[in-house]
Design a protein around this motif. Structure first.
Motif, PDB file in Angstrom:
ATOM      1  N   THR A   1      10.578  37.132  38.587  1.00 42.79           N
ATOM      2  CA  THR A   1      10.192  37.226  37.174  1.00 42.79           C
ATOM      3  C   THR A   1       9.100  36.096  36.639  1.00 42.79           C
ATOM      4  O   THR A   1       8.157  36.481  36.080  1.00 42.79           O
TER       5      THR A   1
ATOM      6  N   TYR B   1      11.385  45.452  32.658  1.00 43.06           N
ATOM      7  CA  TYR B   1      10.850  45.596  33.668  1.00 43.06           C
ATOM      8  C   TYR B   1      10.657  47.242  33.714  1.00 43.06           C
ATOM      9  O   TYR B   1       9.459  47.318  34.555  1.00 43.06           O
TER      10      TYR B   1
ATOM     11  N   SER C   1       6.575  48.343  34.294  1.00 48.13           N
ATOM     12  CA  SER C   1       6.185  49.124  35.271  1.00 48.13           C
ATOM     13  C   SER C   1       5.488  50.617  34.720  1.00 48.13           C
ATOM     14  O   SER C   1       4.232  50.916  35.265  1.00 48.13           O
TER      15      SER C   1
ATOM     16  N   ALA D   1       8.327  44.575  40.017  1.00 52.15           N
ATOM     17  CA  ALA D   1       8.995  44.756  38.820  1.00 52.15           C
ATOM     18  C   ALA D   1      10.092  45.871  39.620  1.00 52.15           C
ATOM     19  O   ALA D   1      11.441  45.810  39.215  1.00 52.15           O
TER      20      ALA D   1
END
Length: 142
Positions: free
Chosen positions: A22, A98, A102, A131
């Motif tokens: 992250t 996430y 994406s 991700a």
């Protein structure tokens, strides 16, 4: 009491990989936002004197896209830094950010393909792989 400490240690160990990934994504998105800001600034400084209407229209579209991508990358960077802060404290975060990242990266790669910049596809695809890995790692946490 000892069992509770073990559960916290296990949770922190499970969050180690998503935490660093992250942070990496947040730094990459920050760099993307800065470079896109520089590109948008350059596009706004270009002169349109003596240029055809089609070129002016293409330049306006490029200005709009650069501005939108700059804002979106900056938003994602801030949200990713926030998730990193939570993961560092041992708090499990939802996977929705996430998933959104994406989708955004897929659209960004598609924009690069349609505009003929195949070199701009590789880094978004690496971000997509990061991700997906984070989503899978967060899915393992109970």
């Amino acid at each position: 009491m000892e069992n509770q400490l073990d559960e916290k240690a296990v949770l922190r160990a499970q969050l180690t990989n998503p935490r660093w990934m992250t942070l990496t994504l947040a730094i990459i998105c920050t760099l993307f936002a800065l470079f896109t800001l520089l590109g948008a600034f350059f596009l706004f400084t270009l002169s349109t004197k003596g240029v055809g209407a089609d070129a002016i229209h293409a330049l306006q579209i490029a200005r709009i896209l650069a501005s939108v991508f700059c804002v979106l990358y900056a938003i994602f960077a801030l949200l990713l830094f926030n998730n990193y802060s939570k993961l560092r404290k041992g708090i499990a975060v939802p996977k929705m950010l996430y998933f959104a990242l994406s989708v955004f990266v897929i659209l960004s790669a598609a924009n690069s393909i349609f505009s003929g910049q195949l070199g701009g596809v590789f880094l978004p695809l690496i971000i997509l792989l990061f991700a997906i890995k984070i989503i899978l790692d967060l899915g393992k946490i109970k």
